[in-house]
Design an enzyme around this catalytic site. Structure first.
Site, PDB file in Angstrom:
ATOM      1  N   ASP A 477       0.823  -1.204   0.000  1.00 30.49           N
ATOM      2  CA  ASP A 477       0.000   0.000   0.000  1.00 30.49           C
ATOM      3  C   ASP A 477       0.862   1.262   0.000  1.00 30.49           C
ATOM      4  O   ASP A 477       2.055   1.225   0.333  1.00 30.49           O
ATOM      5  CB  ASP A 477      -0.896  -0.032   1.255  1.00 30.49           C
ATOM      6  N   ASP A 547     -10.935   1.986  -2.949  1.00 26.90           N
ATOM      7  CA  ASP A 547     -11.464   1.692  -1.612  1.00 26.90           C
ATOM      8  C   ASP A 547     -12.985   1.666  -1.617  1.00 26.90           C
ATOM      9  O   ASP A 547     -13.602   1.247  -0.639  1.00 26.90           O
ATOM     10  CB  ASP A 547     -10.970   2.736  -0.600  1.00 26.90           C
TER      11      ASP A 547
END
Ligand code: GLA
Length: 734
Positions: A477, A547
Site C-alpha cells: 500500500d 477503496d
C-alpha cells in the site's frame, strides 16, 4: 516490421494494422513525423511534412528558419529555438541556456526489445518484436538522444522511449524529458481522459479539443487518484465500435503529464512523459538518463479495439510472474471487517468460517505491527505486534494453512509515522525540507527512498516478515502523496531528482521482492487505486482498484479502469452493507456479480453478515471458479455505460475461440412500467449458434440464437425487479 527506405530517408514501422512513418529532412537531418494511422502499403508519404511549401526547409530559406521550426512536425521537439509549441525536451547548459535541436546521426534496427535500465517496460522475444533506435545529437551541446520504438508482431501498439547521453565534457541539467510526441494534423478531435478522487478513481471524461494547451497531469509523486497517465484523441464521431483513436498510456508510476496542443496552423501536438514541474536531473559528462516508456495505440475501429490492444499487450508483454495467467485465490481481507480491532482469535474465527464457504486465502490488513492501533502511528516498525497476534505470526499462518487456506499480509513500506520507533531513531529518513515543518498526511511522512540505506533497511524489515512464515500474498500500500520535496542526502542541485529517484527506488524494491519471493502474489494498492498504472503492473499482476466497494460506484470505476487494463488486474471485492463509503444498500448478489469482473474476494466479517448473504457465498465461489478463466483471458467489450445512460451498465467477455461468452447487466434504479432492454452483443461468431442462459434467473428459459442475430438485432433483458439488481447471461456455442 521496421524498414528504412534509404533513398527517401524514411522509416516505416508496421504493426498488423497500423503504420508509423518518420522522415529525415534537409541537410541538417531534422527528424520529422510523417504519418501514424491505418497500415500503408508504400513509404511514399513524406510530402505530408509539407517541406515543399513555405517556409520551406532552412537550406532553401534560412531567412525564415524560425517559421520552419514553428510548423515542422518534429518527431521529438526540443525547445528554445523558435518552435513555440510546447516542447518535449528542455535543458540547462553549463552556460545557463535552454535552446537545443536534434539532428539524425545513425540508426539500428534490432530484433527483440532492449530493457530500459531501472524501469518497468513491455517486453517480447526476438520473434515477437522489433526495435528501432534512432541516434540523434545536438553537436553544440555535446549531447546524444536516442529515440526508441518497438513494434510487436501480434499487437497493434507501438512503444516509445527516450534516452539522453551527455557526450560533452561538462555536466548539464535536464529540466524536461518527455517520452513520446505526435505532431499531427487536427481533425475535429475530442479528448478522452480519466479523472477522480479517493474512492472515485478513473471516471471517463470526453470533451472537445480546442485551440491552446489541454493537459492532464500529476505531480503528487504517484500516478494518482485524480488524473491518470492516459490520453486519447478521438474523432468526434468515434464510438465503441467505430472511428479513429490515438491513445497514449505511460508505463510509469510517478509524476506525469499528458497533453494536447492545437496550434495556429491547426496542427495538434500530443505528448506524454514525466511532468517537468519539480524535475531537474543533473547529467554528468558520460552519464545517461533513461525516460520511461509510452505505449501508443492507433485504431480506426473505435474504443473497443483500443481497449483490446491495450489488454492484449499488457497480458502478454507487460505482466509477469507465476500468477500472470493463473486464477487467483479467492481472498477475504479483514480491513472493512475489523479495521484495527483484531487479534489472532478474531482472524482465525473469520478464517474458519470463510474456509467452510470455499474462500481460499485470509489477508491480514493494516494494524498487525508495532503499536499500530489506529492510523496515527507505527509505520516503519515492521515487527509483529504479539499482543494482538498472540502466539506469533507463524502460529497464525500455520493455523490458517491448516484450514486449507493461504495467508496474505499488508505492508506500507514507503512510509514512516512521526510516532514510530523508526522515526525516533532516524528522523532524517523522512522526506522534508530542512528548517521547515514537514506536511503530514494521514499523520505520516514519506521515506526518502533516494537513500540506499533506507531502501535496504526497509526491504530487509519486510523480507524478514515474509521469511518468517508461509506468506503467499502481499498487499503493498501507499497511503499518502508526496510533498515537501527535500532529501538530506542529495546536494542542492540534485533535489529536483527526488521524485524520479523515489519511483526508481519503489521499482527497485518491488523488483527485489518478486525476485526473492517468486511464488508470492503481489497486489499493489495506494489508498485504493491511486497507483493503478502499467508501471506497477510490471511487478504485480493485480492492483486494488478502489477503496469504494459499493457495486454501483464500482461500475464507473471499473469501466474507466477496464478502458485500458485487463479485468485480470482489477482488485474487486464483495463487502458488507450499508456500504462503508457511500452507505448504500445493494443486493449481495449484485456485489458478487460486479466483483466477478475483477480478481474477486471478500472484504467483510463473514461471521457477522446476515445468514442469507453468507448462504450465497458458496454459489458465488462456484461462479468465480466457473467463469474466471473466461473473465481473465477473454476479450472484453463495453455494451452500455451507466455513466452515460444513468440507467444500466453492461459489459461482455468472449473467449478467444468465441465458443463462450458472459454478459453482465446491472440495473441502477428501477423505473415503473418499462419494457425489457435490448442489448447488442459483440465479438461473437456470426455463423455460430449460441445457447443463451440467464444464469441467475431461472424463469427465463434458455434459448438458442445465432451470433449474427445477437450482434445485429440484439437480445432482450427483462427489467429486474428492484434497484441495483443484476443479471448474468452465459452464452455457449451449440
Ligand atoms: C488503504 C487501502 C485499504 C486499507 C487501508 C489500511 O486505504 O486502500 O484497503 O488497506 O489503506 O490502512
Amino acid at each position: 516490421m521496421i524498414t528504412f527506405y534509404e533513398k527517401d530517408r524514411v522509416f516505416k514501422l508496421d504493426t498488423p494494422h497500423t503504420s508509423y512513418l518518420i522522415g529525415i529532412v534537409d541537410e541538417e537531418n531534422f527528424i520529422g513525423h510523417i504519418y501514424y494511422g491505418k497500415r500503408l502499403k508504400e513509404s511514399e508519404a513524406s510530402y505530408l511534412m509539407r517541406t515543399g511549401e513555405p517556409p520551406f526547409v532552412p537550406s532553401q530559406n534560412n531567412r525564415e528558419r524560425c517559421s520552419f521550426h514553428d510548423c515542422f512536425p518534429f518527431e521529438y521537439p526540443t525547445g528554445g529555438l523558435g518552435d513555440y509549441r510546447e516542447s518535449c525536451f528542455s535543458i540547462r547548459t553549463p552556460g545557463g541556456h535552454v535552446g537545443s535541436m536534434l539532428a539524425y546521426v545513425s540508426h539500428e534496427i534490432i530484433a527483440g526489445k532492449p530493457l530500459l535500465a531501472g524501469l518497468p517496460a513491455t517486453f517480447g522475444s526476438e520473434q515477437e518484436c522489433t526495435t528501432l533506435r534512432i541516434v540523434c545529437e545536438d553537436k553544440y551541446i555535446g549531447m546524444q538522444v536516442e529515440l526508441l520504438y518497438t513494434v510487436f508482431a501480434d499487437n497493434d501498439a507501438i512503444t516509445r522511449s527516450v534516452k539522453v547521453i551527455n557526450t560533452g565534457k561538462e555536466a548539464f541539467y535536464l529540466t524536461k524529458v518527455l517520452s513520446a510526441c505526435l505532431d499531427m494534423d487536427y481533425r475535429d478531435y475530442e479528448m478522452i481522459s480519466l479523472h477522480g478522487s479517493w474512492a472515485r478513481e478513473r471516471h471517463i471524461q470526453r470533451k472537445a479539443l480546442g485551440y491552446g494547451i489541454q493537459s492532464v497531469s500529476s505531480y503528487r509523486g504517484e500516478s494518482s487518484h485524480q488524473d491518470h497517465p492516459f490520453l486519447a484523441l478521438v474523432d468526434k464521431n468515434t464510438t465503441q465500435e467505430h472511428g479513429e483513436v490515438y491513445a497514449m498510456n505511460f508505463v510509469y508510476s510517478g509524476n506525469f503529464r499528458a497533453q494536447a496542443e492545437v496550434s495556429q496552423f491547426d496542427l495538434v501536438r500530443m505528448s506524454m512523459g514525466i511532468h517537468p514541474e519539480h524535475f531537474c536531473w543533473k547529467l554528468e559528462a558520460g552519464e545517461s538518463f533513461q525516460a520511461p516508456e509510452v505505449v501508443m495505440v492507433y485504431t480506426d475501429q473505435g474504443l473497443d479495439a483500443m481497449t483490446g490492444t491495450f489488454h492484449k499487450l499488457y497480458k502478454k508483454h507487460l505482466i509477469r510472474g507465476e500468477y500472470k495467467d493463473k486464477k487467483r485465490p479467492i481472498l477475504i481481507n479483514n480491513w472493512e471487517a475489523t479495521y484495527f480491532d483484531f487479534n489472532t482469535e478474531k482472524l482465525l474465527s473469520i478464517a474458519k468460517e470463510a474456509s467452510k464457504l470455499g474462500i481460499e486465502m485470509l489477508v491480514m490488513d493494516d494494524g498487525w505491527f508495532g503499536k499500530r492501533s489506529s492510523d496515527n502511528c507505527a509505520l516503519g516498525d515492521w515487527k509483529v505486534n504479539e499482543e494482538k497476534i498472540n502466539g506469533g505470526l507463524k502460529y497464525l499462518v500455520d493455523e490458517v494453512n491448516k484450514l486449507g487456506m493461504k495467508f496474505g499480509i499488508w505492508f506500507e513500506p514507503e512510509m514512516i509515522s512521526p510516532d514510530s520507533d523508526l522515526y525516533r531513531a532516524h528522523p532524517d529518513w523522512a522526506i522534508a525540507i530542512p528548517n521547515r515543518p514537514a506536511t503530514e498526511s494521514r499523520q505520516q511522512y514519506v521515506l526518502d527512498l533516494s537513500r540506499k540505506e533506507v531502501v535496504d533497511y526497509i526491504y530487509e524489515m519486510v523480507a524478514n516478515v515474509l521469511r518468517s512464515a508461509n506468506i503467499e500474498y502481499v498487499k503493498w500500500d501507499m497511503n499518502r502523496q508526496l510533498s515537501d520535496l527535500g532529501s538530506l542526502s542529495l546536494p542542492a542541485d540534485r533535489q529536483g531528482e527526488l521524485y524520479h529517484r523515489y519511483v526508481l527506488a519503489v521499482y527497485e524494491m518491488q523488483g527485489r521482492l518478486v525476485k526473492e519471493f517468486p511464488h508470492l502474489l503481489l497486489e499493489n494498492c495506494s489508498g485504493g487505486g491511486a497507483r493503478f498504472d502499467p508501471g506497477m503492473l510490471y511487478f504485480s499482476p493485480q492492483i486494488w482498484c478502489s477503496d469504494d466497494t459499493d457495486p454501483i460506484e464500482r461500475l464507473e470505476i471499473q469501466e474507466g479502469t477496464a478502458l485500458i487494463y485487463p479485468l485480470s488486474t482489477m482488485g474487486a471485492h464483495v463487502s458488507d452493507c450499508p456500504n462503508h463509503t457511500v452507505g448504500r444498500v445493494t443486493p449481495f448478489e449484485t456485489r458478487g456479480i460486479v466483483a466477478l469482473a475483477g480478481t474477486f474476494g471478500y472484504e467483510l466479517d463473514v461471521t457477522k453478515i446476515p445468514q442469507e448473504d453468507r448462504d450465497m457465498i458458496p454459489a458465488q465461489v462456484a461462479m468465480y471458479h466457473k467463469y474466471n478463466d473466461l473473465v481473465r483471458e477473454g476479450d472484453y467489450y463495453r455494451i452500455a455505460s451507466c455513466a452515460q445512460n444513468h440507467k444500466f451498465d453492461c459489459w461482455q467477455v468472449v473467449s478467444e475461440d468465441k465458443q463462450q461468452s458472459l454478459v453482465t447487466y446491472v440495473q441502477v434504479l428501477n423505473r415503473a412500467n418499462f419494457k425489457s432492454k435490448r442489448i447488442l452483443l459483440k465479438g461473437l461468431e456470426v455463423d455460430t449458434r449460441y445457447q443463451v442462459q440467464f444464469v441467475n434467473d431461472e424463469k427465463v428459459e434458455p434459448k438458442v440464437y445465432s451470433g449474427d442475430t445477437l450482434m445485429k438485432a440484439g437480445l432482450l433483458v427483462p427489467n429486474p425487479w428492484g434497484d441495483f439488481r443484476s443479471v448474468l447471461i452465459e452464452l455457449k456455442a451449440v
